[in-house]
Design an enzyme around this catalytic site. Structure first.
Site, PDB file in Angstrom:
ATOM      1  N   CYS A  97       0.772  -1.144   0.112  1.00  0.00           N
ATOM      2  CA  CYS A  97      -0.093   0.173  -0.091  1.00  0.00           C
ATOM      3  C   CYS A  97       0.859   1.258   0.056  1.00  0.00           C
ATOM      4  CB  CYS A  97      -0.877   0.036   1.341  1.00  0.00           C
ATOM      5  SG  CYS A  97      -0.261  -0.183   2.875  1.00  0.00           S
TER       6      CYS A  97
ATOM      7  N   SER B 299      10.424   3.022   6.030  1.00  0.00           N
ATOM      8  CA  SER B 299       8.869   2.957   6.087  1.00  0.00           C
ATOM      9  C   SER B 299       8.321   4.142   6.628  1.00  0.00           C
ATOM     10  CB  SER B 299       8.753   1.523   6.910  1.00  0.00           C
ATOM     11  OG  SER B 299       8.920   0.621   6.316  1.00  0.00           O
TER      12      SER B 299
ATOM     13  N   GLN C 227       6.544  -5.452   9.064  1.00  0.00           N
ATOM     14  CA  GLN C 227       5.779  -6.059   8.171  1.00  0.00           C
ATOM     15  C   GLN C 227       6.201  -6.205   6.843  1.00  0.00           C
ATOM     16  OE1 GLN C 227       4.442  -3.584  10.327  1.00  0.00           O
ATOM     17  NE2 GLN C 227       3.195  -5.148  11.783  1.00  0.00           N
TER      18      GLN C 227
ATOM     19  N   THR D  92      -8.417   0.887  13.751  1.00  0.00           N
ATOM     20  CA  THR D  92      -7.336   0.942  14.884  1.00  0.00           C
ATOM     21  C   THR D  92      -7.591  -0.364  15.826  1.00  0.00           C
ATOM     22  OG1 THR D  92      -7.293   3.232  15.089  1.00  0.00           O
ATOM     23  CG2 THR D  92      -6.846   1.940  16.789  1.00  0.00           C
TER      24      THR D  92
END
Length: 419
Positions: A50, A107, A114, A191
């Site tokens: 993403c 990141s 991840q 969340t």
């Protein structure tokens, strides 16, 4: 051959552009096959998440523009749409970039783990499509080991830097073993979903999800094996919860002091840990006045996050040194591969000359030529042919007055220094 890293990420491109340049599961295999079929491209790995889309290629020198044009064609993009967002790195910088990405140093959330799993998945796709071998294969394996070393040798991932992770980390301070706790999640948004994932990583199996609409709560419950309830049912089940984490869009508090007080009595005053991530608050501030209730708000979490982010920044500086060291190690191996090819070609050329002259000498012997003369002629011709190219290089360097190259050639040929 050269190594190339080409792509866009959250720093260079909008979400809208990242969505258009992404490679989904339905097209990744076709894309890999097309990419390695491009002129000069021998290997390729496509990393698409993403927050980034990146193409890693082993290719002939100067073919980077061809890869960019292929990317534009594949997604039907005009050059003007991507030119300002695209970055390209070659060789050392491409190696450094991949290692930094794998370590979470590039990141959106510094040090997040991840991305390593996502890169491993991308590499597996490339293997399945037979798009990776040789140098690029070695580079990705090296990057995985670098990421592991950074995780082991630094504190890059030791501290929580997201609200969801911080909430779960706080829970671990009060309950050393979260797997033995029962958790009530209030809300069912992004969340809370992330909180549930972190809880599952801590082996929490007893979860309850309370939400205004049951449909969204049920989707979350199915994924995490949780019990579902409406917000109105919270008073009936609150006493079962060791941990309460709330994040809704409610304009008014959902959990009040009286509700928690009754739950604590039902628990025989066994401690309850509550985290209110919502703004405005989901849990009345007065709950913190209860002796067995430990209430934390988003402001408390933010302070922890900022402190932990500083820790990660210090760890990131250590990680950068590791990346630099490992990059240099890989580039030493990578450059040596070029010498392997060169040595092989040089040996092949020399062997061809030797075979030709040997056949010529054997033919002379068959025709009755004196053996000594035939061997002398063989040695003379072989010597002349083998030293021809070095001799030309020496003459050219001397004519140019290139003393540095002359010294290098002298060393390469194993000649003693001039007196």
């Amino acid at each position: 051959m050269s190594l190339l890293a080409l792509g866009i990420n959250h720093n260079t491109a909008s979400v809208a552009l990242r969505e258009r340049v992404a490679f989904g599961p339905d097209c990744i295999d076709r894309a890999l096959r097309e990419l390695v079929a491009q002129p000069g491209v021998s290997e390729a790995v496509i990393v698409s998440t993403c927050n980034r889309t990146e193409l890693y290629c082993s290719l002939a020198q100067g073919q980077g523009e061809q890869v960019l044009q292929w990317l534009q064609r594949f997604h039907g993009l005009d050059a003007a749409e991507v030119v300002s967002a695209i970055y390209q790195h070659q060789d050392e910088e491409a190696v450094r970039h991949l290692m930094r990405v794998a370590c979470g140093l590039d990141s959106l959330v510094l040090g997040e783990p991840q991305i390593l799993g996502q890169i491993k998945q991308s590499y597996a796709h490339a293997q399945q499509s037979e798009a990776v071998k040789g140098s690029l294969e070695r580079l990705f394996q090296k990057s995985f080991s670098v990421a592991k070393r950074v995780r082991t040798d630094t504190e890059i991932g030791a501290s929580a830097v997201s609200v969801a992770f911080a909430a779960v980390s706080l829970g671990r301070r009060i309950f050393s073993d979260l797997s033995q706790t029962k958790v009530l999640l209030v809300g069912a948004g992004e969340t809370i979903e992330l909180v549930a994932r972190h809880l599952r990583e801590q082996n929490v199996t007893q979860m309850m999800v309370a939400n205004r609409t049951l449909q969204r709560a049920q989707l979350l419950a199915e994924e995490f094996g949780a019990q579902v309830m409406t917000l109105e049912e919270i008073p009936d089940y609150l006493h079962e919860a060791d941990i309460v984490i709330s994040s809704t869009a409610s304009p008014l508090p959902i959990i009040g002091k009286g509700m928690v007080e009754r739950a604590l009595k039902a628990r025989r005053f066994k401690p309850m840990f509550l985290v209110d991530i919502a703004v405005p608050r989901d849990i009345e501030a007065e709950v913190d006045e209860l002796s067995d209730a430990y209430l934390y708000t988003v402001d408390d979490l933010q302070g922890i996050i900022e402190q932990n982010l500083e820790t990660r920044k210090r760890a990131a500086a250590e990680a950068e040194l590791i990346v630099q060291e490992e990059r240099d190690d890989f580039m030493g191996w990578y450059r040596s591969q070029h010498s392997v090819d060169l040595i092989r070609d040089y040996r092949h050329q020399s062997q061809q000359v030797a075979d030709e002259e040997l056949q010529r000498a054997l033919l002379a012997l068959q025709q009755g030529e004196n053996a000594e003369q035939a061997l002398k002629a063989l040695a003379h011709r072989l010597t002349n042919k083998l030293i021809h190219a070095p001799t030309q290089a020496l003459r050219h360097a001397a004519a140019q007055g290139d003393h540095h190259q002359l010294a290098q050639l002298r060393q390469m040929l194993g000649l003693s220094q001039e007196s």
